[in-house]
Design a protein around this motif. Structure first.
Motif, PDB file in Angstrom:
ATOM      1  N   ALA A  81       0.829  -1.210   0.000  1.00 46.15           N
ATOM      2  CA  ALA A  81       0.000   0.000   0.000  1.00 46.15           C
ATOM      3  C   ALA A  81       0.864   1.261   0.000  1.00 46.15           C
ATOM      4  CB  ALA A  81      -0.942  -0.011   1.202  1.00 46.15           C
ATOM      5  N   TYR A  82       1.987   1.241   0.730  1.00 41.00           N
ATOM      6  CA  TYR A  82       2.905   2.385   0.681  1.00 41.00           C
ATOM      7  C   TYR A  82       3.460   2.570  -0.733  1.00 41.00           C
ATOM      8  CZ  TYR A  82       3.190   2.875   5.804  1.00 41.00           C
ATOM      9  OH  TYR A  82       2.908   3.111   7.126  1.00 41.00           O
ATOM     10  N   ALA A  83       3.803   1.466  -1.388  1.00 45.47           N
ATOM     11  CA  ALA A  83       4.325   1.559  -2.751  1.00 45.47           C
ATOM     12  C   ALA A  83       3.264   2.091  -3.715  1.00 45.47           C
ATOM     13  CB  ALA A  83       4.824   0.189  -3.217  1.00 45.47           C
ATOM     14  N   LEU A  84       2.034   1.658  -3.553  1.00 43.07           N
ATOM     15  CA  LEU A  84       0.940   2.154  -4.391  1.00 43.07           C
ATOM     16  C   LEU A  84       0.760   3.655  -4.202  1.00 43.07           C
ATOM     17  CD1 LEU A  84      -1.740  -0.659  -3.819  1.00 43.07           C
ATOM     18  CD2 LEU A  84      -0.424  -0.259  -5.910  1.00 43.07           C
ATOM     19  N   ALA A  85       0.884   4.094  -2.951  1.00 43.56           N
ATOM     20  CA  ALA A  85       0.689   5.520  -2.655  1.00 43.56           C
ATOM     21  C   ALA A  85       1.758   6.377  -3.315  1.00 43.56           C
ATOM     22  CB  ALA A  85       0.688   5.741  -1.146  1.00 43.56           C
ATOM     23  N   GLU A  86       2.949   5.812  -3.559  1.00 45.44           N
ATOM     24  CA  GLU A  86       4.031   6.558  -4.201  1.00 45.44           C
ATOM     25  C   GLU A  86       3.927   6.552  -5.725  1.00 45.44           C
ATOM     26  OE1 GLU A  86       7.586   5.946  -0.865  1.00 45.44           O
ATOM     27  OE2 GLU A  86       7.768   5.039  -2.848  1.00 45.44           O
ATOM     28  N   ASP A  87       3.013   5.751  -6.268  1.00 42.81           N
ATOM     29  CA  ASP A  87       2.902   5.546  -7.714  1.00 42.81           C
ATOM     30  C   ASP A  87       1.636   6.217  -8.244  1.00 42.81           C
ATOM     31  OD1 ASP A  87       2.730   4.651 -10.315  1.00 42.81           O
ATOM     32  OD2 ASP A  87       2.757   2.517  -9.818  1.00 42.81           O
ATOM     33  N   GLN A  88       1.794   7.317  -8.962  1.00 45.39           N
ATOM     34  CA  GLN A  88       0.624   8.041  -9.493  1.00 45.39           C
ATOM     35  C   GLN A  88      -0.136   7.237 -10.530  1.00 45.39           C
ATOM     36  OE1 GLN A  88       2.106  11.787 -10.971  1.00 45.39           O
ATOM     37  NE2 GLN A  88       2.183  12.713  -8.924  1.00 45.39           N
ATOM     38  N   ASN A  89       0.501   6.225 -11.116  1.00 41.51           N
ATOM     39  CA  ASN A  89      -0.143   5.419 -12.147  1.00 41.51           C
ATOM     40  C   ASN A  89      -0.707   4.104 -11.614  1.00 41.51           C
ATOM     41  OD1 ASN A  89       0.545   7.257 -14.284  1.00 41.51           O
ATOM     42  ND2 ASN A  89       2.649   6.470 -14.176  1.00 41.51           N
ATOM     43  N   ALA A  90      -0.668   3.914 -10.309  1.00 49.70           N
ATOM     44  CA  ALA A  90      -1.153   2.659  -9.726  1.00 49.70           C
ATOM     45  C   ALA A  90      -2.681   2.596  -9.787  1.00 49.70           C
ATOM     46  CB  ALA A  90      -0.695   2.545  -8.279  1.00 49.70           C
ATOM     47  N   PRO A  91      -3.240   1.389  -9.875  1.00 44.54           N
ATOM     48  CA  PRO A  91      -4.697   1.253  -9.875  1.00 44.54           C
ATOM     49  C   PRO A  91      -5.285   1.508  -8.490  1.00 44.54           C
ATOM     50  CG  PRO A  91      -3.667  -0.902  -9.871  1.00 44.54           C
ATOM     51  CD  PRO A  91      -2.554   0.093 -10.023  1.00 44.54           C
TER      52      PRO A  91
END
Length: 362
Positions: A191-201
């Motif tokens: 979830a932390y990695a997703l939060a850093e990725d503007q292109n994440a679903p």
């Protein structure tokens, strides 16, 4: 020396075995294990130990019937005796250790910042597990983060790998990711990695009813649902699943509900290890066990020496700082103390918001 051993076919049966430390051979060193972490990840090592080879790292004493094993842990150890010219007494190592007081190691490929255990029985095992950081030679070593490094780095490195794997595959065409057992530390790392990725679903975190409020309080998932709310998930949206639970019942129901829109499922952990029989709805042809060392080896080839390690370390350091908001570390004294908490860990009675650190005083 002392070892904490478990029965390979029954993790709830365990014992402490004492022995005299062996004489060192040429090129060998003796390590006194200072401290190590215990997490649900270590239970996973035991549950899939035969399938993936985790029982092969460390040799149990007094194991005439071959039924006893040693669960690997991540921690720190100090060199107390050395027959190796480049590894002096007093050197401090971070890496993969047995649940034990000591380990004899045969260092190879020694550099200023790391070395590898060249023990013959470990030669065929994944290199990431045989590599050890010589922390006194690392410019970014922070002793005050020892507990966080033991508890979180192995998990958040897997989180980093998972995000990288799905991103590299274009999220398999999905616009949503469901993370099962969303309260687990590895899930929170994703979830932390997703939060850093503007292109994440968009993300859905699935958890038990007892953990739902704590997971919502993290503020990391777009939606948080309990396992009995699977039917409320919009089945028309292409979805990937990252599963930390290993729950056959949950995954089978989720796969059946999503049908063709279940694009890919990574099976990572087994927090529900006693409920891992998959039902008829489980879509095997689009599911696979995620093995982080394999992904690390791929990226080492893609990116060149040391690049993955630096990227993963930087991610862990950022995520570890954020984790201070919800994670509490609990000290456990010696292997006898580890015995008292191990059954609770196997049974899932240790809160994911608690980081267990075993500190040895031998």
């Amino acid at each position: 020396m002392q070892q904490f051993q478990v029965r390979k076919d029954d993790l709830l049966r365990h014992r402490l075995v004492d022995a005299t430390a062996p004489q060192l051979g040429d090129g060998e060193v003796l390590l006194a294990i200072d401290r190590f972490a215990l997490t649900a990840n270590n239970v996973t090592y035991g549950v899939v130990g035969e399938k993936i080879g985790y029982w092969n790292f460390f040799v149990p004493l007094e194991n005439d019937d071959g039924g006893w094993g040693i669960i690997p842990v991540w921690g720190f150890a100090d060199v107390t005796a050395s027959n190796h010219p480049d590894v002096p007494v007093g050197d401090r190592l971070y890496g993969y250790f047995p649940m034990a007081s000591h380990l004899v190691m045969k260092p190879q490929k020694v550099s200023e910042t790391r070395l590898f255990d060249g023990a013959e029985h470990r030669a065929a095992l994944p290199p990431v597990y045989n590599a050890y950081g010589r922390v006194r030679g690392q410019a970014d070593y922070e002793p005050e983060f020892d507990d966080a490094r033991m508890v979180l780095y192995p998990l958040y490195a897997t989180s980093f790998c998972l995000h990288d794997f799905f991103s590299d595959n274009g999220w398999f065409g999905a616009g949503r990711v469901i993370i099962v057992s969303a309260s687990s530390k590895t899930a929170i790392g994703v979830a932390y990695a997703l939060a850093e990725d503007q292109n994440a679903p968009a993300s859905i975190g699935m958890t038990s009813a007892r953990n739902v409020e704590a997971v919502r309080a993290l503020g990391l998932y777009d939606t948080v649902l309990t396992y009995d709310e699977i039917a409320s998930v919009d089945a028309s949206r292409p979805t990937v699943i990252i599963d930390m639970s290993g729950s056959g019942a949950v995954l089978s129901e989720l796969h059946a509900h999503l049908g063709d829109n279940m694009r890919y499922c990574s099976n990572v952990g087994v927090t529900h290890w006693d409920d891992n029989e998959m039902g008829p709805g489980f879509i095997r042809e689009r599911s696979a066990m995620f093995f982080a060392p394999g992904h690390i080896q791929k990226r080492a080839s893609d990116w060149g020496p040391g690049v993955f390690e630096q990227k993963a370390f930087d991610f862990w350091r950022r995520a570890a700082e954020k984790s201070k908001a919800w994670l509490t570390y609990t000290a456990v004294d010696d292997l006898s103390g580890a015995e008292t908490v191990f059954d609770d860990l196997v049974a899932g009675r240790i809160s994911p918001h608690n980081g267990l650190v075993v500190r040895l005083t031998f």
